[in-house]
Write a protein that holds these residues in place. Structure first.
Motif: not given
Length: 79
Positions: A35-39, A41-44, A62-67, A71-73
């Motif tokens: 449910q996290h943004m990195c996962s 995004a990895q799934a495109r 950790l990865c620099g993504r924003a939400a 709960e999504h990071l």
């Protein structure tokens, strides 16, 4: 311009050094990672990434993504 660990902006002093306790690394397993943004995004799944990042309030240490919701990071830090 001399740079140190503090910068003055808009009348506020902002420290560039933060004491953050590392709970996990980017490669460690942790619950709800799907449910996290990195996962996501990895799934495109970019439509979901765009929706979850609109009006972001948190950034992942950790990865620099924003939400919008922490709960999504993996390691959320308030912006």
């Amino acid at each position: 311009m001399k740079r140190n660990d503090k910068t003055k902006r808009s009348g506020k002093t902002v420290s560039h050094k933060q004491n953050i306790d590392y709970k996990i690394s980017l490669y460690d397993y942790h619950p709800n990672h799907e449910q996290h943004m990195c996962s996501i995004a990895q799934a495109r799944n970019m439509k979901t990434v765009a929706a979850l990042s609109k009006d972001a309030q948190y950034i992942c240490f950790l990865c620099g993504r924003a939400a919008k919701k922490k709960e999504h990071l993996c390691e959320p830090v308030a912006i």
